[in-house]
Design a protein around this motif. Structure first.
Motif, PDB file in Angstrom:
ATOM      1  N   SER A   4      13.555  10.861  -8.931  1.00 28.38           N
ATOM      2  CA  SER A   4      14.414  10.981 -10.105  1.00 28.38           C
ATOM      3  C   SER A   4      13.608  11.514 -11.280  1.00 28.38           C
ATOM      4  O   SER A   4      12.474  11.098 -11.500  1.00 28.38           O
ATOM      5  N   ASP A   5      14.214  12.429 -12.057  1.00 24.30           N
ATOM      6  CA  ASP A   5      13.488  12.931 -13.229  1.00 24.30           C
ATOM      7  C   ASP A   5      13.743  12.078 -14.470  1.00 24.30           C
ATOM      8  O   ASP A   5      13.323  12.414 -15.566  1.00 24.30           O
TER       9      ASP A   5
ATOM     10  N   LEU B 141      10.537   6.117  -8.015  1.00 21.66           N
ATOM     11  CA  LEU B 141      11.324   5.153  -8.792  1.00 21.66           C
ATOM     12  C   LEU B 141      10.538   3.935  -9.255  1.00 21.66           C
ATOM     13  O   LEU B 141      10.821   3.369 -10.300  1.00 21.66           O
TER      14      LEU B 141
ATOM     15  N   LEU C  46      19.529   5.501  -6.567  1.00 23.39           N
ATOM     16  CA  LEU C  46      18.974   6.255  -7.713  1.00 23.39           C
ATOM     17  C   LEU C  46      17.974   7.339  -7.321  1.00 23.39           C
ATOM     18  O   LEU C  46      17.494   8.081  -8.179  1.00 23.39           O
ATOM     19  N   GLY C  47      17.627   7.438  -6.087  1.00 26.49           N
ATOM     20  CA  GLY C  47      16.509   8.331  -5.751  1.00 26.49           C
ATOM     21  C   GLY C  47      16.771   9.166  -4.524  1.00 26.49           C
ATOM     22  O   GLY C  47      17.904   9.535  -4.304  1.00 26.49           O
TER      23      GLY C  47
ATOM     24  N   TRP D 208      15.800   5.883 -18.980  1.00 27.16           N
ATOM     25  CA  TRP D 208      15.541   5.114 -17.750  1.00 27.16           C
ATOM     26  C   TRP D 208      16.266   3.765 -17.831  1.00 27.16           C
ATOM     27  O   TRP D 208      16.902   3.321 -16.889  1.00 27.16           O
TER      28      TRP D 208
ATOM     29  N   THR E 232       9.163   8.193  -2.936  1.00 24.10           N
ATOM     30  CA  THR E 232       9.978   7.883  -4.102  1.00 24.10           C
ATOM     31  C   THR E 232       9.096   7.703  -5.329  1.00 24.10           C
ATOM     32  O   THR E 232       7.977   7.195  -5.224  1.00 24.10           O
TER      33      THR E 232
ATOM     34  N   ALA F 194      19.879   4.188 -17.146  1.00 24.00           N
ATOM     35  CA  ALA F 194      20.161   4.330 -15.709  1.00 24.00           C
ATOM     36  C   ALA F 194      20.128   2.973 -15.018  1.00 24.00           C
ATOM     37  O   ALA F 194      20.837   2.748 -14.028  1.00 24.00           O
TER      38      ALA F 194
END
Ligand SMILES: Cc1cc2nc3c(=O)[nH]c(=O)nc-3n(C[C@H](O)[C@H](O)[C@H](O)COP(=O)(O)O)c2cc1C
Length: 363
Positions: A303-304, A282, A299-300, A86, A280, A89
């Motif tokens: 997101s995994d 996130l 980013l979304g 994370w 979301t 990212a």
């Protein structure tokens, strides 16, 4: 004619102000309860000390019914590998804002209900104690009920509503997918591995308020409250027509004088950004409805890579702080339901009375 909800908790108006962690304290609850609705105090991100002070304040300002709200998730173990992914990212954003990440250690920003909080509650007299993400363990539910408070929780499916009723809920909120903030989803989690959770959350449990509500009303015998996308009198009346015992409105209260909604959030609510919301994960690790901003776009929305709820917010907090200091909501959780047309920059008592006055006329 009073609804089952009104009779159960001696409530003047069939209107509940959603508990909204992070954007309100006791002032909003006091105003709404004072006007005859059910004001709510969200406690998920408050320390025990602050909960005590806020409850003292409510009880010194009103003797009308009010609601205290807690989260009841299972705190996850810290997963270092996931945290690292994370952070990777987020690295380009940290660079952009000149943020040093060494001193960010993963921590839970939201604590679940526990026995210490139940002890604290015993000194107070809330009409309702509500939970998000299911219910706490039976011993805690029993303690709350023994105190005389009614237990409320949200269901996003008929299955969740039946589970809540079987486990002691006295009032069930049917939360449609339109709702702002976190989805109350709690049953899908039990059967899904956490790594795959994000995409599954994205696809499952997407039932709209007015599809879910009558099915829940049919399935359970406790009072059912409609939530999600309701923003005016007609919406409340429609919910009652479908069997609701009341309506819970959150987004509509976000611009009220007593709300503590941040400046960037307020500005977004007053703009056409409200037209585009998304579920979301996130910001916290769980799906929640927010206005779409740069972070979600890039980013979304789901997101995994995101750590388990509620750990995700630790890594994003510095980005949010930096951006907000520059007047930008690009990295903020801009919680908002699909219908923001009820947001008014007025006092919450007036908003509650307006909703109720027109509602009473239409009946
Ligand atoms: C800003 C915001 C914060 C929220 N925080 C909480 C919370 O702390 N506890 C909770 O049970 N629900 C929370 N919710 C969800 C509400 O309980 C409710 O489902 C939702 O407000 C209803 O939909 P609406 O926003 O379209 O009126 C929040 C909603 C919003 C908009």
């Amino acid at each position: 004619m009073k609804t089952k909800l009104q009779t159960l908790i001696e409530l003047e108006l069939p209107i509940i102000q959603s508990p909204m962690a992070g954007v309100q304290g006791s002032e909003l609850a006091i105003a709404v309860s004072g006007a005859g609705g059910l004001g709510s105090l969200p406690c998920a991100i408050l320390t025990a000390d602050n909960i005590y002070k806020e409850l003292k304040s409510i009880e010194s300002h009103t003797n009308k019914p009010y609601n205290v709200n807690f989260f009841c998730h299972k705190p996850p173990a810290i997963n270092e590998a996931r945290e690292m992914k994370w952070r990777e990212a987020l690295e380009p954003y940290y660079k952009e804002f000149g943020i040093i990440t060494d001193d960010i250690s993963p921590s839970a920003s939201r604590s679940p209900f526990n026995h210490e909080l139940a002890d604290l509650l015993e000194g107070f007299n809330p009409a309702v104690v509500s939970f998000h993400f299911g219910l706490p363990e039976k011993a805690l539910v029993d303690r709350v009920k023994a105190s005389g408070a009614k237990v409320l929780s949200s269901a996003t499916t008929v299955k969740e509503a039946l589970w809540l009723e079987a486990h002691g809920a006295d009032i069930i909120v049917a939360q449609g997918v339109e709702a702002g903030g976190h989805r109350g989803i709690f049953l899908s989690e039990d059967s899904e591995s956490t790594n795959e959770r994000a995409p599954k959350y994205g696809m499952a449990m997407q039932i709209g308020t007015f599809a879910l509500l009558p099915q829940v009303v049919n399935a359970v015998s406790v009072p059912v409250v409609a939530a999600g996308g309701i923003a005016d009198t007609d919406g409340i009346a429609a919910a009652m027509r479908l069997g609701a015992s009341g309506a819970q409105l959150g987004t509509s209260y976000l611009l009220c004088d007593e709300s503590k909604t941040s400046m960037v959030h307020r500005e977004a609510l007053k703009s056409n950004q409200t037209a585009e919301t998304a579920l979301t994960n996130l910001f916290s690790g769980r799906p929640a409805r927010s206005m779409v901003n740069r972070f979600i776009r890039e980013l979304g929305p789901m997101s995994d890579l995101v750590p388990d709820f509620p750990m995700a917010s630790t890594a994003t907090a510095p980005l949010r702080t930096k951006a907000e200091a520059m007047g930008s909501g690009d990295f903020s959780q801009l919680w908002c339901g699909q219908n923001a047309s009820g947001c008014k920059e007025i006092g919450a008592a007036e908003l509650t009375q307006r909703l109720a006055a027109a509602f009473q006329q239409s009946n």
